[in-house]
Write a protein that holds these residues in place. Structure first.
Motif, PDB file in Angstrom:
ATOM      1  N   TYR A 143       0.864  -1.179   0.000  1.00 22.63           N
ATOM      2  CA  TYR A 143       0.000   0.000   0.000  1.00 22.63           C
ATOM      3  C   TYR A 143       0.903   1.232   0.000  1.00 22.63           C
ATOM      4  CZ  TYR A 143      -3.019   3.726   1.708  1.00 22.63           C
ATOM      5  OH  TYR A 143      -3.686   4.917   1.843  1.00 22.63           O
ATOM      6  N   TYR A 144       0.713   2.112  -0.983  1.00 19.02           N
ATOM      7  CA  TYR A 144       1.595   3.262  -1.125  1.00 19.02           C
ATOM      8  C   TYR A 144       0.950   4.579  -0.717  1.00 19.02           C
ATOM      9  CZ  TYR A 144       4.479   0.033  -3.833  1.00 19.02           C
ATOM     10  OH  TYR A 144       5.247  -1.034  -4.224  1.00 19.02           O
ATOM     11  N   GLY A 145      -0.362   4.606  -0.571  1.00 20.19           N
ATOM     12  CA  GLY A 145      -1.044   5.846  -0.238  1.00 20.19           C
ATOM     13  C   GLY A 145      -2.257   6.041  -1.123  1.00 20.19           C
ATOM     14  N   LYS A 146      -2.871   7.207  -1.003  1.00 22.77           N
ATOM     15  CA  LYS A 146      -4.074   7.534  -1.773  1.00 22.77           C
ATOM     16  C   LYS A 146      -3.676   7.918  -3.189  1.00 22.77           C
ATOM     17  CE  LYS A 146      -8.503   9.155  -2.084  1.00 22.77           C
ATOM     18  NZ  LYS A 146      -8.858   8.936  -3.457  1.00 22.77           N
ATOM     19  N   ASN A 147      -3.897   7.026  -4.113  1.00 25.26           N
ATOM     20  CA  ASN A 147      -3.563   7.293  -5.508  1.00 25.26           C
ATOM     21  C   ASN A 147      -4.796   7.180  -6.396  1.00 25.26           C
ATOM     22  OD1 ASN A 147      -3.680   4.349  -5.548  1.00 25.26           O
ATOM     23  ND2 ASN A 147      -1.515   4.350  -5.005  1.00 25.26           N
ATOM     24  N   HIS A 148      -5.404   6.007  -6.424  1.00 16.43           N
ATOM     25  CA  HIS A 148      -6.640   5.771  -7.165  1.00 16.43           C
ATOM     26  C   HIS A 148      -7.576   5.030  -6.225  1.00 16.43           C
ATOM     27  CE1 HIS A 148      -9.267   4.572 -10.574  1.00 16.43           C
ATOM     28  NE2 HIS A 148      -9.403   3.458  -9.881  1.00 16.43           N
ATOM     29  N   GLY A 149      -8.686   5.666  -5.872  1.00 16.68           N
ATOM     30  CA  GLY A 149      -9.547   5.065  -4.871  1.00 16.68           C
ATOM     31  C   GLY A 149      -8.887   5.094  -3.504  1.00 16.68           C
ATOM     32  N   ASP A 150      -9.344   4.208  -2.615  1.00 20.06           N
ATOM     33  CA  ASP A 150      -8.781   4.126  -1.262  1.00 20.06           C
ATOM     34  C   ASP A 150      -8.303   2.714  -0.980  1.00 20.06           C
ATOM     35  OD1 ASP A 150      -9.033   6.669   0.371  1.00 20.06           O
ATOM     36  OD2 ASP A 150     -11.047   6.545  -0.497  1.00 20.06           O
ATOM     37  N   GLY A 151      -7.200   2.635  -0.275  1.00 19.18           N
ATOM     38  CA  GLY A 151      -6.661   1.342   0.127  1.00 19.18           C
ATOM     39  C   GLY A 151      -6.093   0.525  -1.009  1.00 19.18           C
ATOM     40  N   MET A 152      -5.724   1.175  -2.105  1.00 19.26           N
ATOM     41  CA  MET A 152      -5.240   0.458  -3.282  1.00 19.26           C
ATOM     42  C   MET A 152      -4.048  -0.438  -2.938  1.00 19.26           C
ATOM     43  SD  MET A 152      -5.337  -0.370  -6.452  1.00 19.26           S
ATOM     44  CE  MET A 152      -6.435   0.768  -7.297  1.00 19.26           C
ATOM     45  N   THR A 153      -4.201  -1.716  -3.248  1.00 20.67           N
ATOM     46  CA  THR A 153      -3.175  -2.712  -2.956  1.00 20.67           C
ATOM     47  C   THR A 153      -2.530  -3.186  -4.250  1.00 20.67           C
ATOM     48  OG1 THR A 153      -4.361  -3.452  -0.983  1.00 20.67           O
ATOM     49  CG2 THR A 153      -2.737  -4.965  -1.908  1.00 20.67           C
ATOM     50  N   VAL A 154      -1.206  -3.250  -4.238  1.00 21.03           N
ATOM     51  CA  VAL A 154      -0.430  -3.826  -5.334  1.00 21.03           C
ATOM     52  C   VAL A 154       0.065  -5.187  -4.866  1.00 21.03           C
ATOM     53  CG1 VAL A 154       1.638  -3.582  -6.755  1.00 21.03           C
ATOM     54  CG2 VAL A 154       0.228  -1.567  -6.238  1.00 21.03           C
ATOM     55  N   PHE A 155      -0.070  -6.198  -5.713  1.00 20.30           N
ATOM     56  CA  PHE A 155       0.236  -7.572  -5.335  1.00 20.30           C
ATOM     57  C   PHE A 155       1.470  -8.079  -6.076  1.00 20.30           C
ATOM     58  CE2 PHE A 155      -4.287  -6.748  -5.162  1.00 20.30           C
ATOM     59  CZ  PHE A 155      -4.664  -7.249  -3.920  1.00 20.30           C
ATOM     60  N   ARG A 156       2.324  -8.782  -5.339  1.00 17.91           N
ATOM     61  CA  ARG A 156       3.477  -9.437  -5.969  1.00 17.91           C
ATOM     62  C   ARG A 156       3.465 -10.915  -5.604  1.00 17.91           C
ATOM     63  NH1 ARG A 156       8.759 -10.857  -4.590  1.00 17.91           N
ATOM     64  NH2 ARG A 156      10.122 -11.037  -6.419  1.00 17.91           N
ATOM     65  N   PHE A 157       3.680 -11.748  -6.612  1.00 15.25           N
ATOM     66  CA  PHE A 157       3.712 -13.198  -6.434  1.00 15.25           C
ATOM     67  C   PHE A 157       5.168 -13.661  -6.577  1.00 15.25           C
ATOM     68  CE2 PHE A 157      -0.405 -11.963  -7.997  1.00 15.25           C
ATOM     69  CZ  PHE A 157      -1.289 -12.694  -7.225  1.00 15.25           C
ATOM     70  N   PRO A 158       5.857 -13.864  -5.445  1.00 12.45           N
ATOM     71  CA  PRO A 158       7.278 -14.233  -5.512  1.00 12.45           C
ATOM     72  C   PRO A 158       7.530 -15.513  -6.306  1.00 12.45           C
ATOM     73  CG  PRO A 158       6.665 -13.603  -3.275  1.00 12.45           C
ATOM     74  CD  PRO A 158       5.393 -13.703  -4.058  1.00 12.45           C
ATOM     75  N   GLU A 159       6.591 -16.450  -6.245  1.00 10.72           N
ATOM     76  CA  GLU A 159       6.773 -17.722  -6.952  1.00 10.72           C
ATOM     77  C   GLU A 159       7.048 -17.500  -8.435  1.00 10.72           C
ATOM     78  OE1 GLU A 159       4.472 -22.007  -7.628  1.00 10.72           O
ATOM     79  OE2 GLU A 159       3.353 -20.292  -6.818  1.00 10.72           O
ATOM     80  N   TYR A 160       6.427 -16.476  -9.003  1.00  9.44           N
ATOM     81  CA  TYR A 160       6.532 -16.243 -10.439  1.00  9.44           C
ATOM     82  C   TYR A 160       7.181 -14.908 -10.780  1.00  9.44           C
ATOM     83  CZ  TYR A 160       3.258 -20.158 -10.636  1.00  9.44           C
ATOM     84  OH  TYR A 160       2.663 -21.386 -10.497  1.00  9.44           O
ATOM     85  N   ASN A 161       7.661 -14.184  -9.774  1.00 10.04           N
ATOM     86  CA  ASN A 161       8.262 -12.868  -9.995  1.00 10.04           C
ATOM     87  C   ASN A 161       7.330 -11.988 -10.834  1.00 10.04           C
ATOM     88  OD1 ASN A 161      10.410 -11.109  -9.410  1.00 10.04           O
ATOM     89  ND2 ASN A 161      11.348 -11.452 -11.407  1.00 10.04           N
ATOM     90  N   THR A 162       6.069 -11.957 -10.400  1.00 13.32           N
ATOM     91  CA  THR A 162       5.001 -11.284 -11.138  1.00 13.32           C
ATOM     92  C   THR A 162       4.293 -10.291 -10.230  1.00 13.32           C
ATOM     93  OG1 THR A 162       4.624 -13.115 -12.674  1.00 13.32           O
ATOM     94  CG2 THR A 162       2.761 -11.666 -12.256  1.00 13.32           C
ATOM     95  N   VAL A 163       3.935  -9.130 -10.780  1.00  9.85           N
ATOM     96  CA  VAL A 163       3.206  -8.097 -10.047  1.00  9.85           C
ATOM     97  C   VAL A 163       1.846  -7.902 -10.692  1.00  9.85           C
ATOM     98  CG1 VAL A 163       3.111  -5.591  -9.670  1.00  9.85           C
ATOM     99  CG2 VAL A 163       5.166  -6.867  -9.052  1.00  9.85           C
ATOM    100  N   PHE A 164       0.830  -7.689  -9.854  1.00  6.20           N
ATOM    101  CA  PHE A 164      -0.526  -7.390 -10.316  1.00  6.20           C
ATOM    102  C   PHE A 164      -0.919  -6.017  -9.817  1.00  6.20           C
ATOM    103  CE2 PHE A 164      -5.296  -8.467  -9.650  1.00  6.20           C
ATOM    104  CZ  PHE A 164      -5.627  -7.953 -10.893  1.00  6.20           C
ATOM    105  N   THR A 165      -1.183  -5.094 -10.751  1.00  4.07           N
ATOM    106  CA  THR A 165      -1.686  -3.770 -10.400  1.00  4.07           C
ATOM    107  C   THR A 165      -3.108  -3.630 -10.916  1.00  4.07           C
ATOM    108  OG1 THR A 165      -0.986  -2.649 -12.433  1.00  4.07           O
ATOM    109  CG2 THR A 165       0.629  -2.797 -10.648  1.00  4.07           C
ATOM    110  N   VAL A 166      -3.955  -3.054 -10.111  1.00  9.55           N
ATOM    111  CA  VAL A 166      -5.352  -2.842 -10.492  1.00  9.55           C
ATOM    112  C   VAL A 166      -5.573  -1.345 -10.702  1.00  9.55           C
ATOM    113  CG1 VAL A 166      -7.752  -3.090  -9.761  1.00  9.55           C
ATOM    114  CG2 VAL A 166      -6.082  -4.868  -9.207  1.00  9.55           C
TER     115      VAL A 166
END
Length: 277
Positions: A143-166
């Motif tokens: 969580y980086y702060g108020k950017n788009h909406g509230d509580g925006m979470t960025v996800f990283r999957f270490p197993e696949y070295n992959t990031v999911f941004t919404v």
């Protein structure tokens, strides 16, 4: 103002539900899939159960559950909301009926406006980073702060070295309309932070689900050029109310909705530069 932002987002959700009818499954890796049409849900299969990120709406949730059942009989144990916006959160009842628990950042939960189609959160997380673990598989959540909406979470999957941004990175398109419920400068600063994460593959929630760092880099350049073009027009004496119609960014004219939304993107930056919001 927040009320009207939610109405715009609701309209966007309802209209895009009909904009593209074919819902598809996208295999990212052996245990990581995305399902959707123009907006995408993600699920991650672990040895103890399935984690779904953003149930979207009933149609997509139903197809996502069918997709899950093609690959595993394990239950959906958790549904995680990426942020507070309804266009990502209204399909959760199918999973709740099967006993799934719902999780979100505390800021998303606190600013989730009442909507009977959105399943209430069972538990929250707080702070800037946590690691969610199920079946020995980790999902890093930022969580980086108020950017788009509230509580925006960025996800990283270490197993696949992959990031999911919404919503923070939308490929092949200019920014959505007048950037409702967003803080553009913070959004850009947070994109710089996402650049620092280790990943090879970037997953996204709108337009095209699977991409690379190049999609993140393009989003950053667009933001930077949008600021530069707007600030130049402000400095060269262009009448304030003419700026949105005079600013052109021809290097991005190939992007979707360039003609329809560029002037609204400029208006949003103007509002931030002129009144601080």
């Amino acid at each position: 103002m927040r009320k009207y932002a939610y109405l715009i987002l609701w309209f966007f959700c309802c209209t895009t539900a009909f904009a593209q009818t074919e819902i598809k499954e996208y295999k990212v890796r052996d245990s990581l899939y995305m399902v959707g049409d123009r907006v995408f849900s993600l699920y991650y299969i672990t040895p103890e159960g399935v984690v779904v990120i953003d149930p979207i709406n009933f149609r997509i949730a139903d197809e996502t559950l069918k997709s899950i059942r093609k690959h595993t009989d394990l239950p959906v144990k958790y549904v995680i909301y990426s942020h507070n916006h309804w266009d990502h959160n209204m399909g959760g009842k199918l999973y709740k009926q099967q006993g799934a628990l719902f999780l979100a950042h505390t800021n998303a939960e606190q600013h989730m406006a009442p909507n009977k189609m959105v399943v209430a959160v069972d538990s929250v997380w707080a702070g800037n980073k946590t690691v969610f673990t199920l079946g020995g598989k980790d999902i890093e959540m930022y969580y980086y702060g108020k950017n788009h909406g509230d509580g925006m979470t960025v996800f990283r999957f270490p197993e696949y070295n992959t990031v999911f941004t919404v919503d923070l990175v939308v490929p092949d398109r200019v920014l959505y309309a007048y950037l409702p419920d967003a803080k553009p400068r913070q959004w850009l600063e947070d994109l710089y932070e996402i650049q620092k994460l280790e990943f090879d593959q970037l997953l996204m929630a709108h337009v095209r689900p699977i991409g690379t760092r190049e999609d993140l880099d393009l989003q950053i350049r667009y933001f930077e050029d949008l600021y530069a073009a707007t600030e130049e027009a402000m400095k060269d004496g262009t009448p304030f109310f003419e700026i949105p119609t005079t600013v052109k960014m021809p290097q991005y004219k190939h992007l979707m909705n360039y003609k329809e939304w560029l002037h609204m993107n400029v208006w949003r930056i103007l509002m931030e530069k002129s009144v601080g919001q």
